[in-house]
Design a protein around this motif. Sequence first.
Motif, PDB file in Angstrom:
ATOM      1  N   GLN A 184      -0.504  10.128   9.540  1.00 30.66           N
ATOM      2  CA  GLN A 184      -0.948   8.973   8.750  1.00 30.66           C
ATOM      3  C   GLN A 184      -0.491   7.663   9.385  1.00 30.66           C
ATOM      4  O   GLN A 184      -1.225   6.681   9.397  1.00 30.66           O
ATOM      5  CB  GLN A 184      -0.427   9.082   7.315  1.00 30.66           C
ATOM      6  CG  GLN A 184      -0.915  10.298   6.545  1.00 30.66           C
ATOM      7  CD  GLN A 184      -2.429  10.437   6.537  1.00 30.66           C
ATOM      8  OE1 GLN A 184      -2.951  11.487   6.868  1.00 30.66           O
ATOM      9  NE2 GLN A 184      -3.132   9.380   6.184  1.00 30.66           N
ATOM     10  N   MET A 185       0.724   7.643   9.948  1.00 28.78           N
ATOM     11  CA  MET A 185       1.192   6.426  10.620  1.00 28.78           C
ATOM     12  C   MET A 185       0.337   6.125  11.852  1.00 28.78           C
ATOM     13  O   MET A 185       0.047   4.968  12.155  1.00 28.78           O
ATOM     14  CB  MET A 185       2.663   6.570  11.022  1.00 28.78           C
ATOM     15  CG  MET A 185       3.645   6.640   9.859  1.00 28.78           C
ATOM     16  SD  MET A 185       3.543   5.219   8.728  1.00 28.78           S
ATOM     17  CE  MET A 185       2.526   5.917   7.405  1.00 28.78           C
ATOM     18  N   ILE A 194      -2.834   4.423  10.580  1.00 29.26           N
ATOM     19  CA  ILE A 194      -2.609   3.052  10.113  1.00 29.26           C
ATOM     20  C   ILE A 194      -2.425   2.100  11.289  1.00 29.26           C
ATOM     21  O   ILE A 194      -3.042   1.022  11.357  1.00 29.26           O
ATOM     22  CB  ILE A 194      -1.392   3.000   9.168  1.00 29.26           C
ATOM     23  CG1 ILE A 194      -1.726   3.698   7.845  1.00 29.26           C
ATOM     24  CG2 ILE A 194      -0.955   1.551   8.917  1.00 29.26           C
ATOM     25  CD1 ILE A 194      -0.528   3.872   6.921  1.00 29.26           C
ATOM     26  N   VAL A 242      -1.774   8.668  -1.669  1.00 29.11           N
ATOM     27  CA  VAL A 242      -1.309   7.416  -1.049  1.00 29.11           C
ATOM     28  C   VAL A 242      -0.153   7.710  -0.098  1.00 29.11           C
ATOM     29  O   VAL A 242       0.748   8.493  -0.436  1.00 29.11           O
ATOM     30  CB  VAL A 242      -0.837   6.388  -2.107  1.00 29.11           C
ATOM     31  CG1 VAL A 242      -0.326   5.125  -1.425  1.00 29.11           C
ATOM     32  CG2 VAL A 242      -1.966   6.051  -3.071  1.00 29.11           C
ATOM     33  N   THR A 243      -0.200   7.079   1.085  1.00 26.69           N
ATOM     34  CA  THR A 243       0.903   7.137   2.043  1.00 26.69           C
ATOM     35  C   THR A 243       1.590   5.776   2.075  1.00 26.69           C
ATOM     36  O   THR A 243       0.911   4.746   2.141  1.00 26.69           O
ATOM     37  CB  THR A 243       0.399   7.477   3.455  1.00 26.69           C
ATOM     38  OG1 THR A 243      -0.072   8.817   3.454  1.00 26.69           O
ATOM     39  CG2 THR A 243       1.513   7.361   4.476  1.00 26.69           C
ATOM     40  N   VAL A 244       2.891   5.765   2.027  1.00 25.90           N
ATOM     41  CA  VAL A 244       3.655   4.517   2.091  1.00 25.90           C
ATOM     42  C   VAL A 244       4.354   4.444   3.451  1.00 25.90           C
ATOM     43  O   VAL A 244       5.193   5.298   3.764  1.00 25.90           O
ATOM     44  CB  VAL A 244       4.704   4.439   0.961  1.00 25.90           C
ATOM     45  CG1 VAL A 244       5.507   3.142   1.076  1.00 25.90           C
ATOM     46  CG2 VAL A 244       4.028   4.543  -0.395  1.00 25.90           C
ATOM     47  N   PRO A 245       4.015   3.447   4.288  1.00 24.29           N
ATOM     48  CA  PRO A 245       4.684   3.330   5.594  1.00 24.29           C
ATOM     49  C   PRO A 245       6.180   3.083   5.437  1.00 24.29           C
ATOM     50  O   PRO A 245       6.614   2.332   4.572  1.00 24.29           O
ATOM     51  CB  PRO A 245       3.992   2.113   6.235  1.00 24.29           C
ATOM     52  CG  PRO A 245       2.692   1.978   5.507  1.00 24.29           C
ATOM     53  CD  PRO A 245       2.960   2.443   4.108  1.00 24.29           C
ATOM     54  N   LEU A 274      -7.622   2.343   8.584  1.00 24.34           N
ATOM     55  CA  LEU A 274      -6.579   1.975   7.627  1.00 24.34           C
ATOM     56  C   LEU A 274      -6.737   2.762   6.331  1.00 24.34           C
ATOM     57  O   LEU A 274      -5.751   3.271   5.772  1.00 24.34           O
ATOM     58  CB  LEU A 274      -6.633   0.476   7.335  1.00 24.34           C
ATOM     59  CG  LEU A 274      -5.904  -0.449   8.297  1.00 24.34           C
ATOM     60  CD1 LEU A 274      -6.168  -1.907   7.937  1.00 24.34           C
ATOM     61  CD2 LEU A 274      -4.416  -0.170   8.273  1.00 24.34           C
ATOM     62  N   ALA A 275      -7.980   2.846   5.848  1.00 23.19           N
ATOM     63  CA  ALA A 275      -8.225   3.600   4.606  1.00 23.19           C
ATOM     64  C   ALA A 275      -7.833   5.064   4.775  1.00 23.19           C
ATOM     65  O   ALA A 275      -7.214   5.666   3.887  1.00 23.19           O
ATOM     66  CB  ALA A 275      -9.697   3.477   4.214  1.00 23.19           C
ATOM     67  N   GLY A 281      -5.626   6.187   6.790  1.00 24.06           N
ATOM     68  CA  GLY A 281      -4.177   6.269   6.906  1.00 24.06           C
ATOM     69  C   GLY A 281      -3.461   6.157   5.579  1.00 24.06           C
ATOM     70  O   GLY A 281      -2.476   6.867   5.336  1.00 24.06           O
ATOM     71  N   PHE A 282      -3.952   5.291   4.705  1.00 22.97           N
ATOM     72  CA  PHE A 282      -3.286   5.086   3.422  1.00 22.97           C
ATOM     73  C   PHE A 282      -3.699   6.111   2.366  1.00 22.97           C
ATOM     74  O   PHE A 282      -3.007   6.266   1.363  1.00 22.97           O
ATOM     75  CB  PHE A 282      -3.579   3.673   2.890  1.00 22.97           C
ATOM     76  CG  PHE A 282      -2.732   2.611   3.529  1.00 22.97           C
ATOM     77  CD1 PHE A 282      -1.377   2.512   3.250  1.00 22.97           C
ATOM     78  CD2 PHE A 282      -3.284   1.714   4.424  1.00 22.97           C
ATOM     79  CE1 PHE A 282      -0.583   1.536   3.836  1.00 22.97           C
ATOM     80  CE2 PHE A 282      -2.508   0.731   5.016  1.00 22.97           C
ATOM     81  CZ  PHE A 282      -1.152   0.639   4.730  1.00 22.97           C
ATOM     82  N   VAL A 283      -4.841   6.787   2.578  1.00 19.84           N
ATOM     83  CA  VAL A 283      -5.318   7.777   1.608  1.00 19.84           C
ATOM     84  C   VAL A 283      -5.449   9.120   2.316  1.00 19.84           C
ATOM     85  O   VAL A 283      -6.498   9.439   2.889  1.00 19.84           O
ATOM     86  CB  VAL A 283      -6.667   7.360   0.992  1.00 19.84           C
ATOM     87  CG1 VAL A 283      -7.081   8.349  -0.096  1.00 19.84           C
ATOM     88  CG2 VAL A 283      -6.589   5.953   0.436  1.00 19.84           C
TER      89      VAL A 283
END
Length: 473
Positions: free
Chosen positions: A63-64, A67, A240-243, A342-343, A345-347
Amino acid sequence: MSGPEGERQSVVLYDIEDKPPLGKAIPLGIQHVLAMFLGNVAPPLILAGAVGSVTGETTFLVQMALIVAGIATIVQAYPVGPVGARLPVVMGTSFAFLGPLIGIGNQFGLAAVFGASLLAAPVEIIMGVSFDRFRRFFPPLVTGIVVMLIGLTLIPTGMNYAAGASAGPSAEGYGSFVNLGLAGNLGLAGLVLIVTVGLNQFFEGFLRVISVFVGIIVGYAVALALGVVDLSAVAAAGWVTVPVPLKYGLAFKPSAVVTVAFLYIITGMETIGDISGTVSATGRDATREEIRGGLVADGVMSVFGAVFNALPNTSFSQNVGLVNFTGVASRYVAGIGGVVLLALGFVPKVGAVVSAMPDAVLGGGALILFAMIFSSGARLITQNVELDHRNSTILAMSMALGLGVAFRPEILQNFPSEVQTLFGSALVTGGMAALVLNIVFPGGSVGTGPTEYTAGLEPSQADPGTGAPPVDD
């Protein structure tokens, strides 16, 4: 149509500053993402497994990577100050770093991987900032060879995916055709390839430019109908992914930093080639500002990536092939692709749907894109370089050495493992051969007499005695 000196026939339907209607731009942006998705997530997947990552860390690293690639792609399309090329340059994690970083990770841990990536990244920033000083080392002959090697060395990867097993010929089900239980790999890949090439060559307008996207969607739909798509990862993925910056910390090991610094030089050459290949589709040559901004963005976004637990970022060559194949060179479209990344990566659930795509479906589309990268490199040389005795020799020797180590890596088996890892890459060996031979052979950019300069890179003033560009103090 031909234009002024330095301009040639354009093959694009949407130029760099064009903005297709949103209804067309969004699927075109998604097409860019599909072309690079597995190439972007595979390095962190492989790295995480190779260095013994704990359960759950693999998903986070992937995921990182998405993003950081999304932000870097947006910056390349819409620069922040001097950072960015203002071109449809799609960014992602680079395979060029993977082998050495696995060794660093196993020896020193993930902290050393990200520490070396961060500390060595200014090498590429310096390449960009001081590009006027060394641009003569990278005439179209050198960059064209690098671009051709990029395409040729990616083709085996595309064939592995088309055969249904990115792990290679030893994997179960590799190359299956009639056994639908093993995904009918060659059938799926062939379907995607036929739909893609058919739409591109026998249709006009939007169907042509979206041909890769349609081919992959058709292949995915057929795979779903055959029941060979595993969607279990979609249900298991979060929303949701939180960096988390510096989650693994930073460690600075001198040997690791030196190794990664050299790789940044090689990927810098790749970026010059990718930018040149992208812009050549529009019928002109890349300007020094575009190349400088692209190199600086590579370095800056690799620093950003190291802070946010992502591997070094660089331009993605398969998207160069996509630009040349579809004729869509709009940076607006590439920017939309960055937003999609980005979408994803965050989802994680959305990303899981894409990552569930069978290898064979992606391989069918990837093969033509990788072949088009070679074509764009060949066009760089044929349109800019006189293939006289000197230049033909450099071309032949560089390609022979590069492809030689790729076909027969055993030739390096008696060297230290570090040497095998580095020079076992066709891109490293062939690219360095082109660079060195162009310096050593007389009549080149650094020897006596003029060399081939693209219009955008030609110095405004040259020394009348040598034809060499001036160097500022």
